[in-house]
Design a protein around this motif. Structure first.
Motif, PDB file in Angstrom:
ATOM      1  N   ALA A  65      -2.666  10.692   3.515  1.00  0.00           N
ATOM      2  CA  ALA A  65      -3.174   9.847   2.536  1.00  0.00           C
ATOM      3  C   ALA A  65      -2.645   8.505   1.937  1.00  0.00           C
ATOM      4  N   VAL A  66      -3.097   7.315   1.826  1.00  0.00           N
ATOM      5  CA  VAL A  66      -3.065   6.292   1.090  1.00  0.00           C
ATOM      6  C   VAL A  66      -3.447   5.742   0.683  1.00  0.00           C
ATOM      7  N   SER A  67      -2.625   4.946  -0.842  1.00  0.00           N
ATOM      8  CA  SER A  67      -3.629   4.419  -1.486  1.00  0.00           C
ATOM      9  C   SER A  67      -3.221   3.171  -2.172  1.00  0.00           C
ATOM     10  N   SER A  68      -3.459   2.792  -3.727  1.00  0.00           N
ATOM     11  CA  SER A  68      -2.960   1.480  -4.470  1.00  0.00           C
ATOM     12  C   SER A  68      -2.247   1.155  -4.520  1.00  0.00           C
TER      13      SER A  68
ATOM     14  N   ARG B  14      -1.871  -4.720 -11.203  1.00  0.00           N
ATOM     15  CA  ARG B  14      -1.094  -3.310 -10.509  1.00  0.00           C
ATOM     16  C   ARG B  14      -0.097  -3.110 -10.402  1.00  0.00           C
ATOM     17  N   VAL B  15       1.162  -2.347 -10.692  1.00  0.00           N
ATOM     18  CA  VAL B  15       2.585  -2.935 -11.086  1.00  0.00           C
ATOM     19  C   VAL B  15       3.146  -2.320  -9.682  1.00  0.00           C
ATOM     20  N   PHE B  16       4.239  -2.251  -9.345  1.00  0.00           N
ATOM     21  CA  PHE B  16       5.408  -2.136  -8.238  1.00  0.00           C
ATOM     22  C   PHE B  16       6.660  -2.003  -8.628  1.00  0.00           C
ATOM     23  N   GLY B  17       7.753  -2.355  -8.354  1.00  0.00           N
ATOM     24  CA  GLY B  17       9.125  -2.077  -8.120  1.00  0.00           C
ATOM     25  C   GLY B  17       9.309  -0.851  -9.170  1.00  0.00           C
ATOM     26  N   SER B  18      10.134  -0.716 -10.130  1.00  0.00           N
ATOM     27  CA  SER B  18      11.006   0.216 -10.424  1.00  0.00           C
ATOM     28  C   SER B  18      10.204   0.824 -11.762  1.00  0.00           C
ATOM     29  N   LEU B  19       8.588   0.292 -12.656  1.00  0.00           N
ATOM     30  CA  LEU B  19       8.245   0.550 -13.635  1.00  0.00           C
ATOM     31  C   LEU B  19       7.343   2.359 -12.140  1.00  0.00           C
ATOM     32  N   ALA B  20       6.215   1.185 -10.758  1.00  0.00           N
ATOM     33  CA  ALA B  20       5.818   1.729 -10.364  1.00  0.00           C
ATOM     34  C   ALA B  20       6.506   2.986  -9.627  1.00  0.00           C
ATOM     35  N   TRP B  21       7.857   3.085  -9.203  1.00  0.00           N
ATOM     36  CA  TRP B  21       8.371   4.412  -8.686  1.00  0.00           C
ATOM     37  C   TRP B  21       8.761   5.479  -9.979  1.00  0.00           C
ATOM     38  N   GLN B  22       8.692   4.937 -11.259  1.00  0.00           N
ATOM     39  CA  GLN B  22       8.590   6.122 -12.180  1.00  0.00           C
ATOM     40  C   GLN B  22       7.969   6.859 -12.267  1.00  0.00           C
TER      41      GLN B  22
ATOM     42  N   GLN C 107       0.713  -1.400   0.204  1.00  0.00           N
ATOM     43  CA  GLN C 107       0.363  -0.206  -0.028  1.00  0.00           C
ATOM     44  C   GLN C 107       0.853   1.370   0.341  1.00  0.00           C
ATOM     45  N   LEU C 108       0.611   2.380  -1.251  1.00  0.00           N
ATOM     46  CA  LEU C 108       0.924   2.942  -0.491  1.00  0.00           C
ATOM     47  C   LEU C 108       0.779   4.856  -0.290  1.00  0.00           C
ATOM     48  N   VAL C 109       1.811   5.392   0.310  1.00  0.00           N
ATOM     49  CA  VAL C 109       1.495   6.344   2.357  1.00  0.00           C
ATOM     50  C   VAL C 109       1.916   6.905   1.782  1.00  0.00           C
ATOM     51  N   ARG C 110       1.297   8.583   2.086  1.00  0.00           N
ATOM     52  CA  ARG C 110       2.036   9.688   1.650  1.00  0.00           C
ATOM     53  C   ARG C 110       2.088  10.299   2.985  1.00  0.00           C
ATOM     54  N   LEU C 111       3.220  10.918   3.152  1.00  0.00           N
ATOM     55  CA  LEU C 111       3.598  11.699   4.897  1.00  0.00           C
ATOM     56  C   LEU C 111       3.110  12.747   4.557  1.00  0.00           C
ATOM     57  N   LYS C 112       2.973  13.562   5.891  1.00  0.00           N
ATOM     58  CA  LYS C 112       2.644  15.313   5.976  1.00  0.00           C
ATOM     59  C   LYS C 112       4.141  15.467   6.010  1.00  0.00           C
ATOM     60  N   PRO C 113       4.299  16.893   4.722  1.00  0.00           N
ATOM     61  CA  PRO C 113       5.466  17.106   4.962  1.00  0.00           C
ATOM     62  C   PRO C 113       6.709  17.956   6.154  1.00  0.00           C
ATOM     63  N   ALA C 114       5.187  18.517   7.513  1.00  0.00           N
ATOM     64  CA  ALA C 114       6.430  18.520   8.620  1.00  0.00           C
ATOM     65  C   ALA C 114       6.526  17.219   9.290  1.00  0.00           C
ATOM     66  N   SER C 115       5.645  16.301   9.387  1.00  0.00           N
ATOM     67  CA  SER C 115       6.656  15.183   9.800  1.00  0.00           C
ATOM     68  C   SER C 115       7.302  14.325   8.945  1.00  0.00           C
ATOM     69  N   TRP C 116       7.486  14.002   7.380  1.00  0.00           N
ATOM     70  CA  TRP C 116       8.972  13.622   7.029  1.00  0.00           C
ATOM     71  C   TRP C 116       9.800  14.457   7.544  1.00  0.00           C
ATOM     72  N   SER C 117       9.964  15.395   7.512  1.00  0.00           N
ATOM     73  CA  SER C 117      10.703  16.575   7.942  1.00  0.00           C
ATOM     74  C   SER C 117      11.189  15.888   9.273  1.00  0.00           C
ATOM     75  N   GLU C 118      11.079  15.650  10.284  1.00  0.00           N
ATOM     76  CA  GLU C 118      11.345  15.775  11.630  1.00  0.00           C
ATOM     77  C   GLU C 118      11.410  14.317  11.264  1.00  0.00           C
ATOM     78  N   LEU C 119      10.816  13.429  10.411  1.00  0.00           N
ATOM     79  CA  LEU C 119      11.151  11.799  10.649  1.00  0.00           C
ATOM     80  C   LEU C 119      12.960  12.140  10.157  1.00  0.00           C
TER      81      LEU C 119
END
Length: 221
Positions: free
Chosen positions: A90-93, A127-135, A16-28
């Motif tokens: 947010a999350v997505s497939s 559904r695609v994962f791996g290099s093509l998905a990230w590109q 599952q794909l997960v978007r983090l809040k920019p402030a939380s990502w910066s904190e991490l």
């Protein structure tokens, strides 16, 4: 792609794909001195680029286990982080196979069209994962001449599995790239399609938390 909020009591599914809040990502990032030299990570969340749900590492408990691979130009390092529910925006497939065709090499198009039609015939998702998905997700260059096409297939009814695998193997014989991936059950656990096609008596079942051996019958039950 459809992004939605994650319920506070909901687990994450594998891939599952997960978007983090920019402030939380910066904190991490600030809490991880080992990531300080990875310049590409600094604006990752600001770009809206996701991470992906992964299995927890040994000794890792609590929170959500997430990761991302850096592109080859940045060393292909795999980044693992642990996030809290409040960090998640947010999350997505994963993207559908047909969504990613224009991000793939032109030579892959015919095989990807055949794979899309294969999924439609068996009324399953591809559904695609791996290099093509990230590109496709980031616009960065992840694919190389030796890249595989990694596809997750939802598990069809038992009577459709053997024909699906046979057709998939046939498509690969004419494809310019290696086809990799898994058949995934509704609970998010999956088995590599090659193991299923080979008729292995013991299958490596990848679950959200570990890898365990199981029989074909147990997997499709």
């Amino acid at each position: 792609m459809h992004w939605h909020a994650l319920r506070s009591d909901a687990p994450l599914q594998r891939h599952q794909l997960v978007r983090l809040k920019p402030a939380s990502w910066s904190e991490l990032l600030h809490a991880r001195s080992d990531l300080a030299g990875e310049a590409l990570l600094q604006g990752w969340a600001d770009c809206g680029w996701p991470l992906i749900a992964r299995r927890p590492l040994p000794g890792e408990a609590g929170g959500y286990a997430l990761g991302l691979p850096l592109p080859p130009a940045a060393g292909k390092r795999r980044i693992a982080v642990n996030a809290r529910h409040e960090d998640i925006d947010a999350v997505s497939s994963l993207p559908y196979l047909q969504e990613t065709i224009h991000s793939a090499p032109a030579a892959w198009a015919s095989s990807m069209d055949r794979l899309t039609m294969l999924a439609a015939r068996h009324a399953i998702e591809a559904r695609v994962f791996g290099s093509l998905a990230w590109q496709w997700l980031t616009g960065l260059t992840y694919l190389s001449p030796g890249s595989d096409l990694d596809v997750i297939w939802t598990l069809p009814p038992p009577g459709h599995i053997a024909p699906l695998l046979a057709e998939l193997a046939e498509i690969e014989t004419l494809a310019p790239m290696r086809l990799d991936g898994e058949l995934i059950r509704a609970d998010g656990s999956g088995v590599n399609w090659r193991e299923l096609y080979a008729g292995s008596k013991e299958l490596a079942l990848k679950t959200p938390v570990d890898v365990q051996l199981c029989s074909y019958e147990a997997f499709v039950a």
